[in-house]
Write a protein that holds these residues in place. Structure first.
Motif, PDB file in Angstrom:
ATOM      1  N   GLU A 171      -4.638   8.848   5.567  1.00  0.00           N
ATOM      2  CA  GLU A 171      -4.541   8.312   6.928  1.00  0.00           C
ATOM      3  C   GLU A 171      -5.289   9.210   7.910  1.00  0.00           C
ATOM      4  O   GLU A 171      -5.979   8.729   8.806  1.00  0.00           O
ATOM      5  CB  GLU A 171      -3.075   8.197   7.361  1.00  0.00           C
ATOM      6  N   LYS A 202       0.835  -1.201   0.000  1.00  0.00           N
ATOM      7  CA  LYS A 202       0.000   0.000   0.000  1.00  0.00           C
ATOM      8  C   LYS A 202       0.868   1.249   0.000  1.00  0.00           C
ATOM      9  O   LYS A 202       1.868   1.325   0.713  1.00  0.00           O
ATOM     10  CB  LYS A 202      -0.901   0.042   1.235  1.00  0.00           C
ATOM     11  N   ASN A 254      -6.060   4.007  -0.543  1.00  0.00           N
ATOM     12  CA  ASN A 254      -4.786   4.374  -1.155  1.00  0.00           C
ATOM     13  C   ASN A 254      -4.438   3.419  -2.289  1.00  0.00           C
ATOM     14  O   ASN A 254      -4.874   2.270  -2.312  1.00  0.00           O
ATOM     15  CB  ASN A 254      -3.654   4.326  -0.123  1.00  0.00           C
ATOM     16  N   ASN A 290       0.584   4.447   1.257  1.00  0.00           N
ATOM     17  CA  ASN A 290      -0.173   5.300   2.173  1.00  0.00           C
ATOM     18  C   ASN A 290       0.224   6.761   2.059  1.00  0.00           C
ATOM     19  O   ASN A 290       1.391   7.084   1.885  1.00  0.00           O
ATOM     20  CB  ASN A 290       0.018   4.846   3.616  1.00  0.00           C
ATOM     21  N   ALA A 338      -7.230   5.024   4.609  1.00  0.00           N
ATOM     22  CA  ALA A 338      -6.017   4.344   4.139  1.00  0.00           C
ATOM     23  C   ALA A 338      -6.352   3.185   3.203  1.00  0.00           C
ATOM     24  O   ALA A 338      -5.587   2.876   2.291  1.00  0.00           O
ATOM     25  CB  ALA A 338      -5.202   3.848   5.321  1.00  0.00           C
TER      26      ALA A 338
END
Length: 59
Positions: A20, A13, A28, A15, A25
């Motif tokens: 976040e 991922k 993403n 991020n 998240a």
């Protein structure tokens, strides 16, 4: 990085702080991470059209 030529592939991922912060998240983008089996260095690729050569090892 270490001249090793064996890797393990997995989804990684990407991020971002903003996603976040808003608890998003899960939304993403992701990339393919090729992890060196010798030193652990991770090479990230966002191209979905990757072709793998050589023998395939199941984890």
């Amino acid at each position: 990085m270490c001249d090793n030529d064996t890797f393990r592939a997995r989804e990684v991922k990407l991020n971002s702080t903003g996603m976040e912060l808003f608890d998003l998240a899960w939304a993403n983008e992701s990339a393919t991470g090729l992890i060196c089996l010798s030193c652990g260095y991770v090479h990230l690729f966002v191209n979905r059209d990757l072709r793998f050569y050589g023998r395939r090892r199941e984890d």
